[in-house]
Scaffold this motif. Structure first.
Motif, PDB file in Angstrom:
ATOM      1  N   GLN A   1       0.819  -1.211   0.000  1.00 49.67           N
ATOM      2  CA  GLN A   1       0.000   0.000   0.000  1.00 49.67           C
ATOM      3  C   GLN A   1       0.855   1.263   0.000  1.00 49.67           C
ATOM      4  N   ALA A   2       2.118   1.150   0.348  1.00 47.85           N
ATOM      5  CA  ALA A   2       3.002   2.319   0.422  1.00 47.85           C
ATOM      6  C   ALA A   2       3.204   2.922  -0.963  1.00 47.85           C
ATOM      7  N   HIS A   3       3.275   4.229  -1.023  1.00 49.77           N
ATOM      8  CA  HIS A   3       3.594   4.985  -2.244  1.00 49.77           C
ATOM      9  C   HIS A   3       2.479   4.907  -3.289  1.00 49.77           C
ATOM     10  N   THR A   4       1.318   4.398  -2.949  1.00 46.11           N
ATOM     11  CA  THR A   4       0.239   4.272  -3.914  1.00 46.11           C
ATOM     12  C   THR A   4      -0.790   5.384  -3.723  1.00 46.11           C
ATOM     13  N   ALA A   5      -1.594   5.635  -4.739  1.00 46.63           N
ATOM     14  CA  ALA A   5      -2.765   6.488  -4.570  1.00 46.63           C
ATOM     15  C   ALA A   5      -3.750   5.764  -3.653  1.00 46.63           C
ATOM     16  N   ASP A   6      -4.462   6.550  -2.827  1.00 48.57           N
ATOM     17  CA  ASP A   6      -5.378   5.975  -1.838  1.00 48.57           C
ATOM     18  C   ASP A   6      -4.661   4.997  -0.906  1.00 48.57           C
ATOM     19  N   GLU A   7      -3.450   5.369  -0.498  1.00 45.48           N
ATOM     20  CA  GLU A   7      -2.701   4.570   0.475  1.00 45.48           C
ATOM     21  C   GLU A   7      -3.550   4.354   1.727  1.00 45.48           C
ATOM     22  N   TRP A   8      -3.464   3.154   2.300  1.00 47.74           N
ATOM     23  CA  TRP A   8      -4.260   2.877   3.499  1.00 47.74           C
ATOM     24  C   TRP A   8      -3.545   1.911   4.428  1.00 47.74           C
ATOM     25  N   ILE A   9      -4.008   1.928   5.673  1.00 42.98           N
ATOM     26  CA  ILE A   9      -3.583   0.943   6.661  1.00 42.98           C
ATOM     27  C   ILE A   9      -4.830   0.396   7.328  1.00 42.98           C
ATOM     28  N   ALA A  10      -4.849  -0.900   7.562  1.00 40.54           N
ATOM     29  CA  ALA A  10      -5.974  -1.519   8.253  1.00 40.54           C
ATOM     30  C   ALA A  10      -5.914  -1.173   9.736  1.00 40.54           C
ATOM     31  N   ILE A  11      -7.061  -0.839  10.311  1.00 38.37           N
ATOM     32  CA  ILE A  11      -7.110  -0.537  11.745  1.00 38.37           C
ATOM     33  C   ILE A  11      -6.681  -1.755  12.554  1.00 38.37           C
ATOM     34  N   SER A  12      -6.937  -2.938  12.034  1.00 40.30           N
ATOM     35  CA  SER A  12      -6.494  -4.159  12.716  1.00 40.30           C
ATOM     36  C   SER A  12      -4.974  -4.211  12.841  1.00 40.30           C
ATOM     37  N   GLU A  13      -4.268  -3.632  11.867  1.00 41.85           N
ATOM     38  CA  GLU A  13      -2.804  -3.578  11.949  1.00 41.85           C
ATOM     39  C   GLU A  13      -2.353  -2.657  13.074  1.00 41.85           C
ATOM     40  N   ILE A  14      -3.060  -1.548  13.241  1.00 41.22           N
ATOM     41  CA  ILE A  14      -2.745  -0.633  14.350  1.00 41.22           C
ATOM     42  C   ILE A  14      -2.984  -1.332  15.685  1.00 41.22           C
ATOM     43  N   GLU A  15      -4.063  -2.093  15.773  1.00 38.88           N
ATOM     44  CA  GLU A  15      -4.332  -2.852  17.001  1.00 38.88           C
ATOM     45  C   GLU A  15      -3.204  -3.835  17.290  1.00 38.88           C
ATOM     46  N   ARG A  16      -2.730  -4.525  16.255  1.00 42.13           N
ATOM     47  CA  ARG A  16      -1.646  -5.496  16.442  1.00 42.13           C
ATOM     48  C   ARG A  16      -0.372  -4.804  16.896  1.00 42.13           C
ATOM     49  N   CYS A  17      -0.102  -3.626  16.341  1.00 43.71           N
ATOM     50  CA  CYS A  17       1.100  -2.890  16.733  1.00 43.71           C
ATOM     51  C   CYS A  17       1.006  -2.423  18.184  1.00 43.71           C
ATOM     52  N   LEU A  18      -0.166  -1.941  18.584  1.00 49.33           N
ATOM     53  CA  LEU A  18      -0.351  -1.510  19.974  1.00 49.33           C
ATOM     54  C   LEU A  18      -0.142  -2.673  20.931  1.00 49.33           C
ATOM     55  N   ALA A  19      -0.651  -3.838  20.578  1.00 49.15           N
ATOM     56  CA  ALA A  19      -0.462  -5.018  21.423  1.00 49.15           C
ATOM     57  C   ALA A  19       1.014  -5.405  21.501  1.00 49.15           C
ATOM     58  N   PHE A  20       1.723  -5.306  20.375  1.00 52.02           N
ATOM     59  CA  PHE A  20       3.165  -5.577  20.335  1.00 52.02           C
ATOM     60  C   PHE A  20       3.898  -4.628  21.277  1.00 52.02           C
ATOM     61  N   LEU A  21       3.571  -3.346  21.211  1.00 55.63           N
ATOM     62  CA  LEU A  21       4.236  -2.347  22.056  1.00 55.63           C
ATOM     63  C   LEU A  21       3.881  -2.538  23.531  1.00 55.63           C
ATOM     64  N   ASP A  22       2.670  -2.972  23.794  1.00 55.16           N
ATOM     65  CA  ASP A  22       2.268  -3.268  25.167  1.00 55.16           C
ATOM     66  C   ASP A  22       3.103  -4.408  25.735  1.00 55.16           C
ATOM     67  N   ARG A  23       3.309  -5.443  24.929  1.00 55.20           N
ATOM     68  CA  ARG A  23       4.141  -6.565  25.382  1.00 55.20           C
ATOM     69  C   ARG A  23       5.599  -6.125  25.529  1.00 55.20           C
ATOM     70  N   LEU A  24       6.041  -5.211  24.677  1.00 51.40           N
ATOM     71  CA  LEU A  24       7.392  -4.668  24.830  1.00 51.40           C
ATOM     72  C   LEU A  24       7.542  -3.958  26.173  1.00 51.40           C
ATOM     73  N   ALA A  25       6.523  -3.192  26.548  1.00 49.25           N
ATOM     74  CA  ALA A  25       6.567  -2.501  27.844  1.00 49.25           C
ATOM     75  C   ALA A  25       6.577  -3.498  28.991  1.00 49.25           C
ATOM     76  N   ASP A  26       5.806  -4.583  28.878  1.00 51.11           N
ATOM     77  CA  ASP A  26       5.849  -5.637  29.899  1.00 51.11           C
ATOM     78  C   ASP A  26       7.276  -6.148  30.066  1.00 51.11           C
ATOM     79  N   TRP A  27       7.917  -6.424  28.923  1.00 49.91           N
ATOM     80  CA  TRP A  27       9.294  -6.932  28.957  1.00 49.91           C
ATOM     81  C   TRP A  27      10.244  -5.899  29.575  1.00 49.91           C
ATOM     82  N   ALA A  28      10.049  -4.619  29.238  1.00 59.95           N
ATOM     83  CA  ALA A  28      10.933  -3.567  29.729  1.00 59.95           C
ATOM     84  C   ALA A  28      10.784  -3.323  31.225  1.00 59.95           C
ATOM     85  N   GLU A  29       9.644  -3.724  31.787  1.00 55.81           N
ATOM     86  CA  GLU A  29       9.472  -3.597  33.232  1.00 55.81           C
ATOM     87  C   GLU A  29      10.290  -4.646  33.987  1.00 55.81           C
ATOM     88  N   GLY A  30      10.650  -5.728  33.296  1.00 55.68           N
ATOM     89  CA  GLY A  30      11.481  -6.755  33.890  1.00 55.68           C
ATOM     90  C   GLY A  30      10.704  -7.747  34.751  1.00 55.68           C
TER      91      GLY A  30
END
Length: 388
Positions: A359-388
């Motif tokens: 989808q990058a560099h295209t007309a009508d570029e888009w991202i699925a909201i489900s992808e944003i949800e997956r990224c937020l969950a990934f970052l949440d687990r990263l924070a869990d790990w960073a807390e030790g």
């Protein structure tokens, strides 16, 4: 983590970030000022690495203990041009439809930047033992030029991360290798003459044709190398990407310029390719040109080089990313990121971010909201790990 609040924030922040037209030939300072203000509102101090003219800047900030090597979250603020006539709606106004966010940079890669920023309040509430560094750069789309001055300050004014996660769109797959583009500009100077007296001139376009023929031979050799099926295509690519020359149909052209690019896989001898085409120019083309026109010349200049990326086989950050993403295998991609530059600065890196590169560099570029949800969950687990 209660996903709803960060998700709502990430969608809002994506909308705000996309509204800044940060096409690479424009300034990104308004966006950076917004991010700096947002972070300050959450008690996070930003450090800027501006260009000499002040028109652009990269931003580095730390959530968690200062002066401690943590995990960098790296992304670029610039986007490629958008032709409004080719879009269904305004490229810089996010349109939400059918579970997607449409707008220039939603996938590449303001969606990731928004996810990182949306998680800052949660990061701040945590008792992080390993800090999370926010690493936002400019001009990635024109050769990863903006991140280089910031990397140069790591370990000095800026804390050097122990590892970096580059959030380029990978559909949240863990990527541990990518090709690296190397680009050259070729300028040929011949001698003009009336086209009816061609023997008195040196045709720069014809010389360009000979050089391009040699590049074609090199291209075939690259295609015949043992394939690495992790990449598509499974070999290094070489192509002429632009050419211009001549001023009229009845004049022997005195000048010709063209550019070519190699998309190198890790281990390719790129310098050997350059030496070969330079030697061909000097030995096969210039002597004949200069017999008639001593002023004739061929200049071959490397204009940009982004190193290919290959993570260390025992990389801590690759193992961490696989754990956070819930995956067992990595993959490689043919596009480039700043990961190779961090790796070259001895900062182990991995690539993993939301959105589909298709989808990058295209007309009508888009991202699925489900992808944003997956990224937020990934970052949440990263924070869990960073807390030790």
């Amino acid at each position: 983590m209660p996903i709803a609040a960060p998700l709502s924030s990430a969608i809002d922040l994506t909308t705000r970030l996309v509204a800044f037209d940060t096409t690479s030939h424009k300034s990104n300072r308004a966006l950076i000022a917004f991010v700096e203000s947002y972070l300050a509102g959450h008690g996070v101090t930003s450090h800027l690495v501006p260009t000499e003219d002040g028109e652009k800047a990269s931003l580095f900030a730390t959530v968690g203990p200062e002066g401690v090597a943590g995990i960098g979250l790296s992304g670029h603020t610039d986007v490629v041009p958008a032709d409004p006539a080719a879009w269904t709606s305004d490229p810089f106004t996010v349109r939400q439809e059918n579970g997607r966010l449409y707008g220039r940079g939603t996938a590449d890669m303001k969606g990731f930047l928004a996810c990182v920023l949306a998680m800052v309040p949660d990061f701040k509430r945590r008792k992080l033992k390993v800090p999370l560094h926010i690493v936002f750069s400019y001009d990635e789309e024109v050769g990863c030029t903006g991140v280089r001055p910031m990397i140069a300050e790591l370990g000095d004014r800026l804390t050097k991360p122990r590892a970096v996660i580059v959030g380029e769109p990978t559909s949240m797959d863990v990527v541990d290798g990518h090709k690296g583009p190397v680009r050259w500009a070729v300028e040929i100077t011949g001698r003009a003459a009336h086209s009816s007296m061609a023997h008195l001139g040196v045709n720069a376009i014809s010389v360009a044709g000979r050089l391009i023929g040699e590049l074609g031979a090199i291209e075939k050799e690259l295609m015949a190398l043992p394939p690495d099926t992790r990449y598509v295509p499974p070999y290094p690519t070489l192509q002429v990407t632009e050419i211009t020359g001549g001023i009229a149909s009845n004049i022997v052209p005195a000048t010709c310029r063209f550019g070519f690019e190699v998309r190198a896989m890790p281990g390719l001898d790129v310098d050997g390719i350059e030496k070969r085409i330079v030697a061909f120019a000097e030995m096969e083309c210039l002597p004949e040109m200069r017999r008639l026109a001593p002023e004739a010349n061929i200049v071959i200049r490397q204009s940009n080089r982004v190193p290919p990326f290959a993570a260390d086989t025992e990389s801590e950050v690759v193992a961490l990313a696989l754990k956070l993403a819930g995956q067992n295998e990595t993959r490689a991609v043919s596009y480039a990121t700043e990961a190779g530059l961090f790796q070259g600065a001895k900062v182990p890196s991995v690539v993993c971010g939301p959105g589909d590169i298709a989808q990058a560099h295209t007309a009508d570029e888009w991202i699925a909201i489900s992808e944003i949800e997956r990224c937020l969950a990934f970052l949440d687990r990263l924070a869990d790990w960073a807390e030790g």
